[in-house]
Design an enzyme around this catalytic site. Structure first.
Site, PDB file in Angstrom:
ATOM      1  N   LYS A 172       4.475  -2.821  -2.131  1.00 15.65           N
ATOM      2  CA  LYS A 172       4.331  -3.834  -0.843  1.00 15.65           C
ATOM      3  C   LYS A 172       3.032  -4.809  -1.212  1.00 15.65           C
ATOM      4  O   LYS A 172       3.010  -5.829  -0.647  1.00 15.65           O
ATOM      5  CB  LYS A 172       3.775  -3.132   0.398  1.00 15.65           C
ATOM      6  CG  LYS A 172       5.117  -2.014   0.872  1.00 15.65           C
ATOM      7  CD  LYS A 172       6.058  -2.882   1.500  1.00 15.65           C
ATOM      8  CE  LYS A 172       7.304  -2.127   2.191  1.00 15.65           C
ATOM      9  NZ  LYS A 172       8.447  -2.820   2.748  1.00 15.65           N
ATOM     10  N   GLU A 227       3.639  -5.818  10.744  1.00 11.04           N
ATOM     11  CA  GLU A 227       4.408  -4.446  10.986  1.00 11.04           C
ATOM     12  C   GLU A 227       3.976  -3.465  10.063  1.00 11.04           C
ATOM     13  O   GLU A 227       4.007  -4.009   9.009  1.00 11.04           O
ATOM     14  CB  GLU A 227       5.529  -4.871  11.608  1.00 11.04           C
ATOM     15  CG  GLU A 227       6.726  -4.480  10.477  1.00 11.04           C
ATOM     16  CD  GLU A 227       6.449  -5.537   9.375  1.00 11.04           C
ATOM     17  OE1 GLU A 227       6.064  -6.759   9.502  1.00 11.04           O
ATOM     18  OE2 GLU A 227       7.007  -5.480   8.385  1.00 11.04           O
ATOM     19  N   SER A 242       9.143   2.950  -5.819  1.00 10.34           N
ATOM     20  CA  SER A 242       8.563   1.974  -5.055  1.00 10.34           C
ATOM     21  C   SER A 242       7.328   2.560  -4.749  1.00 10.34           C
ATOM     22  O   SER A 242       6.475   1.568  -4.398  1.00 10.34           O
ATOM     23  CB  SER A 242       9.346   1.516  -3.938  1.00 10.34           C
ATOM     24  OG  SER A 242       9.977   2.626  -3.207  1.00 10.34           O
TER      25      SER A 242
END
Lengths: 258, 409
Positions: free
Chosen positions: B97, B119, B386
Site C-alpha cells: 500500500k 479509507e 502483498s
C-alpha cells in the site's frame, strides 16, 4: 405540465419511499401536496447512499430493511398519481437499483406509474447516453444536479440535458440540515441562468421558513428533504402525514408574506 | 440475471474505461475535483522532478526494489512448481500500500492540498497514508469500519501514533465499503481543500488508473528479477484480490505475455451463500458501486450485499474495473480460497519459511498450495506476498487458539 411551480418559491418535497411504510409514504405525499408541495421527489432507498447525510441514510436503511423494492416505489408513484393528478412526481434514485431492474423496463414502468421525471444522484451527464435516450423515448424529464463546484462548461452540458427543472445543490456536501444558506447557492443559480431558461430548484440543507424565503429571492423552487424525513422519523405512523402537512404550511409563511 | 444496459455506450477509447467497465458514477459535486485530478496526474507523469522525488522515496524510504525470494522449503514441501515470493511484505509499513500512498501523497502536495482523507479495510492503506502524511507534513483523517477497527486494532493504534485521526464508521456492514462511502461524503463536503487518497484500484476514473500505475512497479521488478534468476518468465503469477491493487500491480507488466497465467484469488469466506464471502466473480453481477461499473455482489433488487472474509482487506462487495475486464476477456483467471484455507496457509508459510503473511496474502499462498503440486519442478510460480501478518496476530491468536494450545504439526 406537472413539473411546474405554482408557488413562489415552488416546494419540492423529498420522501424516502417505504419509511415508515409504503402506505405511509403515499399518505404523507398526498398530505404534502394538499399542504402546498408542487413536486414530490420519491426516493428509492439504497443500501449505500453515499451522497446522503445521516438522516436519509437512516431512513434508507429502515426502508431497505423492510424490503422496499424499486417496483414498490413505482407502485407508490402510481397511487400518488391517481390520487393527485396535478402534482409533479420525480423518482429520485441511485443508479444501481435501475441497472438491476433494467433501464428500459424502468423507463417504461416509471412512465406507466405516472412519474414526470427521474433524478439519478450518481449519474453525470457524460455517462448518461443510454439513460437520456430511454427518458426521451418514454417522455420522462431527466433532472440533473448542478453543484457549486461545477464549472461553466459543465453547467452548459447539464442545462442542455435537463428537462423539467434544474436541481442546484446549495453547498458542497451531502444532504442534511444546515443553520444558514451559503453564498454558494445564489452564485450557482446566477450562473445556471446564463445557460438555461428552465426553472431552478435549490436543495440540500433547506429546513425552515427563513431558508425558503431566501430561496424565493434567488430561485424558482426549494427542495426540502432531510428536515421532512427527520420529522417522519420522530412522528408516529398515525400522525406523520399531519405533522408533515403542518410543517410545509409553516415553510411558506415567510415567503408568502414577503 | 437481469438485463444490464449501460447508461452510456461503452467504448475502449473513452478514458477511464476498461472494456465496458470503469467510468465515473459520482455526485456532480465531485466532477470538478476528478477532472482536476486527472489533469494534474497527467502533468505529474511528465514532470521529471516529481518522478525523481517519488523514485527516491520508493527506494530509500519504502525499500524498493523488494526481493524476489525462492521459497525452497515450501517448494519441496509441495513437490511441484518452483515457488517464488515477491516480498512486498518487507516494505516500510508492511505492505504494498505504501507504493500508492507515497505517489498520491506527493500528487496531493503538488496540487497544494494540505488535508488528506483515506479509507482503510485491513488498516494497511490507512497506515501507509498516515505514514506518508507524517513524512510530508499533511493533515490526515482515516475512515475505517468499526468491525475492522476491532479486528485490526494494532493498525488503528499505529495510525494514531503517526498523528492521523481515525474515524470509526458505524453504518452498513461497518467494513471497507462503508469506510469508502464515508470518505466520499467527507470529500464531497470538503472537496475544495481535501485530497482523497483512494487505496485500491477502485472508484471513479482516474483512480483505478492512478492506483494501478503506482503499483505496477511490482510486476516490473518481478519480470526483471525472474529473468535474472531463471532466464525466463514464470508460468503463473498469483495474487489475492480485494479491490485489486496488489493484483493489478503484480499482473500489469505480464498482460502482454500470453503464456504467463494470471491468477487472482478472491475471499471465499465461510460459505457460498450471498453474504458469506467476497467472491465477486462467483456471485456478483455487473453494477455500479462507489463510482465505478464492475462486478458487484448484490441482491435481486440491486441492494449491495453484505460480505464476509476473515481478512478485512478482501472483505468488499465490488472489485476493481480493470479486473472485471481481464476476467471477461479471459486474460486473467479468478478463483477463491476460503477462511480456513487462508488460515492454514498462514501456518504453512510460517512453519516452512519463517514468514508470517497477512491474511489477505495468505489467500494467494493457499492458491499456490493448491496449484503447485499439479505442476512440474520445471514450472515457476510467483506469488505476490502483498503484506505481512503482524497486524493479524489478534485474529490468528483467536482462530488458531495460540494462547491455549501448543501448536505443532
Amino acid at each position: 405540465m406537472p413539473l411546474s411551480f405554482h408557488h413562489k418559491p415552488g416546494l419540492v418535497v423529498y420522501l424516502t419511499a417505504g419509511d415508515p411504510s409504503l402506505e405511509a409514504t403515499t399518505a404523507i405525499a398526498i398530505a404534502a401536496i394538499d399542504a402546498g408541495a408542487d413536486v414530490i421527489e420519491l426516493g428509492v432507498p439504497f443500501s449505500d447512499p453515499l451522497a446522503d447525510g445521516p438522516v436519509i441514510q437512516r431512513a434508507s436503511e429502515r426502508a431497505v430493511a423492510r424490503g422496499t423494492k424499486l417496483s414498490d416505489v413505482l407502485a407508490v408513484a402510481r397511487a400518488i398519481r391517481s390520487a393527485r393528478p396535478e402534482a409533479g412526481l420525480v423518482v429520485f434514485t441511485y443508479l444501481n437499483p435501475i441497472l438491476r431492474y433494467g433501464l428500459t423496463r424502468f423507463a417504461d414502468d416509471a412512465k406507466a406509474g405516472g412519474a414526470d421525471g427521474v433524478l439519478v444522484t450518481d449519474l453525470i451527464v457524460e455517462e448518461a447516453g443510454d439513460y437520456l435516450r430511454e427518458m426521451d423515448r418514454v417522455g420522462l424529464a431527466p433532472v440533473f444536479l448542478a453543484a457549486p463546484t461545477s464549472p461553466d462548461e459543465r453547467l452548459e452540458a447539464i442545462a442542455a440535458h435537463c428537462k423539467g427543472f434544474i436541481y442546484a445543490i446549495s453547498r458542497t456536501g451531502i444532504t442534511g440540515k444546515q443553520s444558514a444558506m451559503t453564498a454558494d447557492a445564489a452564485a450557482l443559480v446566477a450562473r445556471i441562468r446564463r445557460w438555461s431558461t428552465l426553472p431552478v430548484a435549490v436543495g440540500f440543507g433547506i429546513s425552515n421558513a427563513q431558508h425558503v424565503a431566501q430561496v424565493a429571492e434567488i430561485a424558482d423552487g426549494a427542495v426540502i428533504g432531510s428536515a421532512i424525513v427527520e420529522l417522519i422519523e420522530r412522528a408516529t405512523p398515525e400522525t406523520a402525514a399531519e405533522d408533515v402537512a403542518r410543517f410545509i404550511k409553516g415553510l411558506q409563511l415567510l415567503a408568502v408574506s414577503s | 440475471m437481469a438485463s444490464i444496459i449501460l447508461p452510456s455506450a461503452p467504448s475502449e477509447s473513452r478514458p477511464g474505461r476498461f472494456g465496458i467497465y470503469g467510468g465515473r458514477y459520482v455526485p456532480e459535486t465531485l466532477m470538478a475535483a476528478l477532472t482536476e485530478l486527472e489533469r494534474e496526474y497527467e502533468l505529474s507523469k511528465a514532470d521529471a522532478a516529481f518522478q525523481a522525488e517519488l523514485n527516491a522515496l520508493l527506494k530509500d524510504y519504502a525499500g524498493r526494489p523488494t526481493p524476489l525470494y525462492f521459497a525452497k522449503r515450501l517448494t519441496e514441501h509441495l513437490g511441484g512448481a518452483k515457488i517464488y515470493l515477491k516480498r512486498e511484505d518487507l516494505l516500510h509499513t508492511g505492505a504494498h500500500k505504501i507504493n500508492n500512498a507515497l505517489g498520491q501523497g506527493l500528487l496531493a502536495k503538488r496540487m497544494g492540498k494540505q488535508r488528506i482523507i483515506a479509507e482503510t479495510g485491513a488498516g494497511q492503506h490507512g497506515v501507509a497514508t498516515a505514514t506518508t502524511c507524517a513524512l510530508l507534513g499533511l493533515e490526515c483523517v482515516i475512515y475505517m469500519g468499526e468491525v475492522d477497527m476491532a479486528r485490526q486494532e494494532l493498525n488503528v493504534l499505529r495510525m494514531r501514533l503517526l498523528g492521523a485521526e481515525v474515524r470509526g464508521v458505524s453504518s452498513g456492514s461497518k467494513t471497507l465499503k462503508d469506510a469508502i462511502s464515508e470518505a466520499m461524503r467527507d470529500w464531497v463536503t470538503n472537496v475544495r481543500t481535501t485530497y482523497y487518497i483512494l487505496g485500491s484500484a477502485l472508484g471513479a476514473h482516474p483512480y483505478p488508473t492512478i492506483v494501478r500505475d503506482y503499483q505496477r512497479c511490482i510486476s516490473r521488478e518481478m519480470k526483471e528479477q525472474i529473468l535474472e534468476k531463471e532466464g525466463r518468465l514464470p508460468n503463473a503469477v498469483i495474487a489475492c484480490v480485494g479491490g485489486g491493487s496488489n493484483a493489478i500491480g503484480a499482473f500489469y507488466e505480464f498482460i502482454g505475455d500470453r503464456d504467463v497465467r494470471l491468477i487472482g484469488v478472491e475471499a471465499g469466506g465461510r460459505g457460498t451463500a450471498l453474504g458469506e464471502h467476497a467472491a465477486r466473480f462467483a456471485g456478483g453481477v455487473p453494477g455500479v458501486l462507489q463510482g465505478t461499473f464492475s462486478y458487484v455482489l448484490q441482491d435481486e433488487n440491486g441492494q449491495i450485499a453484505l460480505t464476509h472474509s476473515v481478512s478485512a482487506g478482501l472483505d468488499y462487495a465490488s472489485i476493481g474495473p480493470e479486473h472485471a475486464a481481464l476476467h471477461d476477456s479471459g486474460r486473467a483467471e479468478y478463483t477463491a480460497q476460503d477462511d480456513a484455507a487462508a488460515l492454514n496457509a498462514v501456518v504453512k508459510l510460517a512453519r516452512t519459511e519463517g514468514i508470517l503473511p497477512a491474511l489477505e496474502s495468505a489467500h494467494a499462498i493457499a492458491e499456490a498450495m493448491r496449484v503447485a503440486p499439479k505442476m512440474t519442478p520445471r514450472d515457476i510460480l510467483i506469488v505476490n506476498l502483498s503484506g505481512r501478518g503482524d497486524k493479524d496476530m489478534g485474529i490468528l491468536a483467536q482462530e488458531l487458539k495460540l494462547g491455549t494450545t501448543d501448536q505443532r504439526d
